[in-house]
Design an enzyme around this catalytic site. Sequence first.
Site, PDB file in Angstrom:
ATOM      1  CB  CYS A 129       6.778  -7.367   6.818  1.00 33.76           C
ATOM      2  SG  CYS A 129       5.836  -5.487   6.068  1.00 33.76           S
ATOM      3  CG  HIS A 275       3.124  -8.583   7.779  1.00 35.01           C
ATOM      4  ND1 HIS A 275       3.892  -8.612   7.515  1.00 35.01           N
ATOM      5  CD2 HIS A 275       3.134 -10.338   7.772  1.00 35.01           C
ATOM      6  CE1 HIS A 275       5.496  -9.293   8.025  1.00 35.01           C
ATOM      7  NE2 HIS A 275       4.379 -10.575   8.049  1.00 35.01           N
ATOM      8  CG  ASN A 297       5.235 -14.282   8.078  1.00 37.09           C
ATOM      9  OD1 ASN A 297       5.995 -12.952   7.501  1.00 37.09           O
ATOM     10  ND2 ASN A 297       5.010 -14.423   8.968  1.00 37.09           N
TER      11      ASN A 297
END
Length: 360
Positions: A129, A275, A297
């Site tokens: 991520c 994240h 995202n």
Amino acid sequence: MKLSIAAIIGCASLASALIPDSTYNYEEYVETFKKKASSSSRQLFEMRLGEALAHNSQEPKPSYLKGINEFSDIETPPMGRKVTPGLKGKNNAGSYKPQMAFEDLPTTVDWRDAGVVSPVKNQGGCGSCYAFATTATVESHIALSTGLLFDLSPQQVVACAPNDDHCGGFGGCMGSIPELVYDYLIEAGGYAEEWSFPYVSYDGQTNGTCKSGDDLLVKAGITGYVKLEPNNAQDVMTALAEIGPLAVNVDASNWHNYESGVFIYESYDDMDLNHVVVLVGYGTDEDTGLDYWLVRNSWSPTFGEAGYIRLLRDPVDDTPCGVDNSPQDGTGCDGEGTQYPCGSCGVVFDVSYPTGAFIA
Ligand SMILES: *[C@@H]1O[C@H](CO)[C@@H](O)[C@H](O)[C@H]1NC(C)=O
């Protein structure tokens, strides 16, 4: 058999965004999402379906809907880091000093409208991520300075960026933090494009092979970066409006079945920042009147609103904070203790952006 397919801008051809009704079942799920059927997959799917149906049927209507997506039968979607506070990198360009007065900020910011945001990507089963979020942030800042929007290589970061102090993980597919990516990029001279250093870590089985020197076709780079003061929501809004997209660390533990609307975060007592994503704007939802942060995202466009999630945005002078007792978890920079992130999912706690973006 009936499914309402959410109207999702820019993602019409994908088997995505299913808001289930009570007749939806596992067999349909397996077919639509090309899943391999198994009892553990079925069990998780049925639990998530139940959650989504119960959530969506609440009265009064909830501010966001839960749906069924490719993550519905997976224990935890890939994330891959724990947050670390303070300055971790070597090339921090100093603090952020707002130029615009807060009263003069626009009511809505969405950098996609300026053509400086590349399509949403999919990190797959790799804890990368941090690589995807930092790459997307750098892409936008290169586009803002040069007018050219590239798809740069998250694989380069996964394969090459060192993480000696185990900040946010162990590096590669095991997590890291944006500061270390900026540092690496400054030292490496910049980024290769996606085509010349393509993503091979999708299934999490390899970190890829680092390239350097003549083998690395550098296209664009940065010369520094800025970290915002932790938990200063007003600065985050101002920087978003006047500087551009921002890399942020969040608690994404309950995002897996987010479908659409303004997500309400409820875990302030037990935050777990895990994240890295990109803040791309803010605004106010027309249906509910709720203020939101717009977040990109890296779980493909099938997640949420065409790959994006909107998080509740509290008033800047009344932003709730919480406790993250497990920043180390074997993954914070070695030896760090409890943190107190603020904002939905901790969104205003750990915020950064690159500076000196250039094309090679
Ligand atoms: C990727 O790199 C990390 C950090 O060096 C390491 O812990 C992990 O085992 C590597 N993964 C693979 C599949 O080589």
